[in-house]
Enzyme design. Structure first.
Site, PDB file in Angstrom:
ATOM      1  N   ASP A  89       0.787  -1.194   0.010  1.00 54.04           N
ATOM      2  CA  ASP A  89       0.001   0.042  -0.075  1.00 54.04           C
ATOM      3  C   ASP A  89       0.912   1.390   0.051  1.00 54.04           C
ATOM      4  OD1 ASP A  89      -1.714   2.207   1.248  1.00 54.04           O
ATOM      5  OD2 ASP A  89      -3.187   0.753   1.136  1.00 54.04           O
ATOM      6  N   ILE A  90       0.310   2.076  -0.745  1.00 52.43           N
ATOM      7  CA  ILE A  90       1.530   3.629  -0.813  1.00 52.43           C
ATOM      8  C   ILE A  90       1.179   4.292   0.467  1.00 52.43           C
ATOM      9  CG2 ILE A  90       1.447   3.528  -3.270  1.00 52.43           C
ATOM     10  CD1 ILE A  90      -0.696   5.880  -3.249  1.00 52.43           C
ATOM     11  N   GLY A 114     -15.506   3.413   3.982  1.00 50.81           N
ATOM     12  CA  GLY A 114     -13.904   3.970   3.652  1.00 50.81           C
ATOM     13  C   GLY A 114     -13.442   3.622   2.449  1.00 50.81           C
ATOM     14  N   GLN A 115     -14.181   3.085   1.431  1.00 53.46           N
ATOM     15  CA  GLN A 115     -13.838   2.616   0.338  1.00 53.46           C
ATOM     16  C   GLN A 115     -13.393   3.926  -0.689  1.00 53.46           C
ATOM     17  OE1 GLN A 115     -16.246  -0.002  -2.140  1.00 53.46           O
ATOM     18  NE2 GLN A 115     -14.422  -0.530  -3.476  1.00 53.46           N
ATOM     19  N   HIS A 174     -10.398  -4.813  -3.247  1.00 50.43           N
ATOM     20  CA  HIS A 174      -9.108  -5.137  -2.848  1.00 50.43           C
ATOM     21  C   HIS A 174      -9.247  -5.427  -1.313  1.00 50.43           C
ATOM     22  CE1 HIS A 174      -9.756  -0.803  -2.151  1.00 50.43           C
ATOM     23  NE2 HIS A 174      -8.881  -0.751  -1.376  1.00 50.43           N
ATOM     24  N   ASN A 219     -12.949  -2.666   2.483  1.00 51.44           N
ATOM     25  CA  ASN A 219     -13.808  -1.443   2.768  1.00 51.44           C
ATOM     26  C   ASN A 219     -14.769  -1.539   1.572  1.00 51.44           C
ATOM     27  OD1 ASN A 219     -12.256  -0.436   4.867  1.00 51.44           O
ATOM     28  ND2 ASN A 219     -10.732   0.184   3.389  1.00 51.44           N
ATOM     29  N   HIS A 237      -6.884  -5.574   2.289  1.00 51.89           N
ATOM     30  CA  HIS A 237      -5.639  -5.132   2.984  1.00 51.89           C
ATOM     31  C   HIS A 237      -5.398  -6.157   3.604  1.00 51.89           C
ATOM     32  CE1 HIS A 237      -6.576  -0.805   2.121  1.00 51.89           C
ATOM     33  NE2 HIS A 237      -7.893  -1.263   1.959  1.00 51.89           N
TER      34      HIS A 237
END
Length: 156
Positions: free
Chosen positions: A70-71, A135-136, A142, A129, A144
């Site tokens: 994740d960035i 919170g998407q 995807h 999410n 996490h």
């Protein structure tokens, strides 16, 4: 800055949630913008990563999924597992053999990565999410994988 990226900026989103809370009028205002952005599949950042048009710190890939760092990591280990097929959210999964295989592959990949990252024994969290209140921020399904530190409860 595009309106969609403004709304999906995690810091801005956090500020807006603190300022407006869960008030319905706020979500009624931004939901059309979120829907507009999620329908732009050609601009989907995860589709671009899958197609090789954007770089990522890849940790795993097979014919159905890709996984990368994740960035904006929320823990020492924060990996995203993304299906190569564009599925906007978990509630869009269908009762098809293809989607069942994708979901199985995502979970299997989470296990592989937890072992690869040495967090399987100590513990980790898998988060999905869904939609604005969930919170998407990227409308491409995807998962996490978050670990490497003590998780707190309740989340969020």
């Amino acid at each position: 800055m595009k309106t969609g990226s403004f709304i999906h900026n995690p810091k801005m989103r956090s500020f807006l949630l603190k300022f407006f809370g869960q008030k319905n009028f706020f979500w009624k205002l931004i939901t059309p913008l979120l829907k507009l952005q999620k329908n732009m599949k050609t601009d989907c950042i995860f589709c671009k990563i899958v197609r090789g048009e954007m770089s990522s710190k890849k940790v795993y890939e097979n014919e159905k999924v890709i996984a990368f760092h994740d960035i904006n990591p929320q823990a020492p280990v924060h990996i995203l597992v993304v299906p190569k097929k564009h599925i906007e959210k978990i509630t869009d999964l269908e009762d098809s053999e293809e989607d069942k295989e994708i979901l199985y592959d995502i979970i299997k990949t989470c296990k592989i990565i937890a072992n690869q990252m040495k967090i399987a024994e100590r513990g980790f969290r898998i988060v999905v999410n869904t939609n604005p209140e969930g919170g998407q921020t990227v409308y491409h399904l995807h998962f996490h994988i978050i670990g490497g530190r003590q998780m707190r409860w309740p989340p969020g």
